[in-house]
Scaffold this motif. Sequence first.
Motif, PDB file in Angstrom:
ATOM      1  N   PRO A 117       0.804  -1.228   0.000  1.00  0.00           N
ATOM      2  CA  PRO A 117       0.000   0.000   0.000  1.00  0.00           C
ATOM      3  C   PRO A 117       0.836   1.276   0.000  1.00  0.00           C
ATOM      4  N   LEU A 118       2.006   1.242   0.647  1.00  0.00           N
ATOM      5  CA  LEU A 118       2.872   2.428   0.632  1.00  0.00           C
ATOM      6  C   LEU A 118       3.332   2.737  -0.789  1.00  0.00           C
ATOM      7  N   ALA A 119       3.676   1.680  -1.541  1.00  0.00           N
ATOM      8  CA  ALA A 119       4.080   1.872  -2.937  1.00  0.00           C
ATOM      9  C   ALA A 119       2.925   2.427  -3.764  1.00  0.00           C
ATOM     10  N   THR A 120       1.710   1.941  -3.509  1.00  0.00           N
ATOM     11  CA  THR A 120       0.522   2.446  -4.217  1.00  0.00           C
ATOM     12  C   THR A 120       0.312   3.924  -3.928  1.00  0.00           C
ATOM     13  N   ILE A 121       0.382   4.285  -2.656  1.00  0.00           N
ATOM     14  CA  ILE A 121       0.149   5.680  -2.251  1.00  0.00           C
ATOM     15  C   ILE A 121       1.215   6.596  -2.850  1.00  0.00           C
ATOM     16  N   ILE A 122       2.470   6.215  -2.689  1.00  0.00           N
ATOM     17  CA  ILE A 122       3.566   7.057  -3.182  1.00  0.00           C
ATOM     18  C   ILE A 122       3.536   7.152  -4.711  1.00  0.00           C
ATOM     19  N   GLY A 123       3.335   6.007  -5.376  1.00  0.00           N
ATOM     20  CA  GLY A 123       3.283   5.999  -6.844  1.00  0.00           C
ATOM     21  C   GLY A 123       2.133   6.835  -7.396  1.00  0.00           C
ATOM     22  N   THR A 124       0.974   6.735  -6.756  1.00  0.00           N
ATOM     23  CA  THR A 124      -0.186   7.516  -7.204  1.00  0.00           C
ATOM     24  C   THR A 124       0.057   9.002  -7.025  1.00  0.00           C
ATOM     25  N   LEU A 125       0.625   9.384  -5.896  1.00  0.00           N
ATOM     26  CA  LEU A 125       0.879  10.804  -5.635  1.00  0.00           C
ATOM     27  C   LEU A 125       1.930  11.368  -6.598  1.00  0.00           C
ATOM     28  N   ILE A 126       2.956  10.581  -6.903  1.00  0.00           N
ATOM     29  CA  ILE A 126       3.963  11.032  -7.872  1.00  0.00           C
ATOM     30  C   ILE A 126       3.321  11.206  -9.250  1.00  0.00           C
ATOM     31  N   GLY A 127       2.511  10.214  -9.659  1.00  0.00           N
ATOM     32  CA  GLY A 127       1.814  10.309 -10.945  1.00  0.00           C
ATOM     33  C   GLY A 127       0.868  11.498 -11.006  1.00  0.00           C
ATOM     34  N   SER A 128       0.147  11.745  -9.909  1.00  0.00           N
ATOM     35  CA  SER A 128      -0.788  12.877  -9.855  1.00  0.00           C
ATOM     36  C   SER A 128      -0.049  14.203  -9.940  1.00  0.00           C
ATOM     37  N   ALA A 129       1.094  14.279  -9.253  1.00  0.00           N
ATOM     38  CA  ALA A 129       1.902  15.507  -9.303  1.00  0.00           C
ATOM     39  C   ALA A 129       2.437  15.746 -10.710  1.00  0.00           C
ATOM     40  N   LEU A 130       2.893  14.694 -11.369  1.00  0.00           N
ATOM     41  CA  LEU A 130       3.450  14.836 -12.723  1.00  0.00           C
ATOM     42  C   LEU A 130       2.383  15.260 -13.729  1.00  0.00           C
ATOM     43  N   ILE A 131       1.175  14.698 -13.590  1.00  0.00           N
ATOM     44  CA  ILE A 131       0.106  15.032 -14.547  1.00  0.00           C
ATOM     45  C   ILE A 131      -0.335  16.485 -14.403  1.00  0.00           C
ATOM     46  N   SER A 132      -0.109  17.079 -13.233  1.00  0.00           N
ATOM     47  CA  SER A 132      -0.514  18.473 -13.019  1.00  0.00           C
ATOM     48  C   SER A 132       0.239  19.423 -13.946  1.00  0.00           C
ATOM     49  N   PHE A 133       1.453  19.026 -14.368  1.00  0.00           N
ATOM     50  CA  PHE A 133       2.229  19.885 -15.269  1.00  0.00           C
ATOM     51  C   PHE A 133       1.622  19.929 -16.678  1.00  0.00           C
ATOM     52  N   ALA A 134       0.819  18.929 -17.011  1.00  0.00           N
ATOM     53  CA  ALA A 134       0.164  18.916 -18.325  1.00  0.00           C
ATOM     54  C   ALA A 134      -1.207  19.589 -18.294  1.00  0.00           C
ATOM     55  N   LEU A 135      -1.684  19.934 -17.092  1.00  0.00           N
ATOM     56  CA  LEU A 135      -3.010  20.555 -16.939  1.00  0.00           C
ATOM     57  C   LEU A 135      -2.832  21.986 -16.454  1.00  0.00           C
ATOM     58  N   SER A 136      -2.902  22.923 -17.376  1.00  0.00           N
ATOM     59  CA  SER A 136      -2.631  24.320 -17.034  1.00  0.00           C
ATOM     60  C   SER A 136      -3.695  24.934 -16.119  1.00  0.00           C
ATOM     61  N   ASP A 137      -4.915  24.397 -16.160  1.00  0.00           N
ATOM     62  CA  ASP A 137      -5.996  24.988 -15.358  1.00  0.00           C
ATOM     63  C   ASP A 137      -6.166  24.331 -13.994  1.00  0.00           C
ATOM     64  N   ARG A 138      -5.282  23.379 -13.647  1.00  0.00           N
ATOM     65  CA  ARG A 138      -5.377  22.697 -12.350  1.00  0.00           C
ATOM     66  C   ARG A 138      -4.052  22.783 -11.609  1.00  0.00           C
ATOM     67  N   SER A 139      -4.135  23.082 -10.322  1.00  0.00           N
ATOM     68  CA  SER A 139      -2.930  23.176  -9.502  1.00  0.00           C
ATOM     69  C   SER A 139      -2.446  21.777  -9.124  1.00  0.00           C
ATOM     70  N   ILE A 140      -1.225  21.711  -8.644  1.00  0.00           N
ATOM     71  CA  ILE A 140      -0.667  20.428  -8.213  1.00  0.00           C
ATOM     72  C   ILE A 140      -1.454  19.870  -7.029  1.00  0.00           C
ATOM     73  N   THR A 141      -1.941  20.752  -6.146  1.00  0.00           N
ATOM     74  CA  THR A 141      -2.720  20.264  -4.997  1.00  0.00           C
ATOM     75  C   THR A 141      -4.079  19.724  -5.424  1.00  0.00           C
ATOM     76  N   ASP A 142      -4.679  20.317  -6.471  1.00  0.00           N
ATOM     77  CA  ASP A 142      -5.935  19.779  -7.007  1.00  0.00           C
ATOM     78  C   ASP A 142      -5.731  18.355  -7.514  1.00  0.00           C
ATOM     79  N   CYS A 143      -4.666  18.164  -8.283  1.00  0.00           N
ATOM     80  CA  CYS A 143      -4.372  16.840  -8.846  1.00  0.00           C
ATOM     81  C   CYS A 143      -4.039  15.835  -7.753  1.00  0.00           C
ATOM     82  N   LEU A 144      -3.297  16.267  -6.742  1.00  0.00           N
ATOM     83  CA  LEU A 144      -2.966  15.377  -5.630  1.00  0.00           C
ATOM     84  C   LEU A 144      -4.213  15.002  -4.834  1.00  0.00           C
TER      85      LEU A 144
END
Length: 200
Positions: free
Chosen positions: A69-96
């Motif tokens: 579960p730790l790997a799931t949580i960390i991996g999901t949060l990293i992926g969510s943070a990275l995708i925020s850079f492709a979404l100009s109208d959403r902040s990193i905290t929104d994606c997280l």
Amino acid sequence: MKGSITIVSFFIAGVLLGRFIDIPAILTAEAPTLYALYALMFLVGISIGSDKKALQALKQQNLKIILVPLATIIGTLIGSALISFALSDRSITDCLAVGSGFGYYSLSSIFITQYKGAELGTIALVSNIMRELLALLAAPLLIRYFGKLAPISVGGATTADTTLPIITKFCGKEFVIISIVHGITVDLSVPFLVTFFCTI
């Protein structure tokens, strides 16, 4: 999968009702949603507290089981943070915040709607339903290309309930305990992480 289709159907019905019918103000106010959130949190507590088999299984397993579960949580949060850079109208905290739902669409979408509004709450709902559907429909492919822990990680918070039968079928009975512990651990993180990312 039937449960996910039911949830999506109710969501679509709600959108259509809200769009084409004059709904009383009391139903669209924040208070009913907040009370629904309290009820959900209470039911989550009952569900976890009453699952004696899962709690007993946790005691019998090595502490390494917590790494899944730790790997799931960390991996999901990293992926969510990275995708925020492709979404100009959403902040990193929104994606997280959306990512922190981990497939727990009912609880996370209510939290996010309360803190961030209906638009992001709807995005969270759809995103987390898609995560569960991916685990349900793509389990054989995930195992083939990424190993038997992949469907468990993709399933997120749902691996202790709705996706457990699929995981048992394709991964084997030896992964049931891992799946249940994973689901409960990720489940418990949802309200804390979603609230944290919604409020910072």
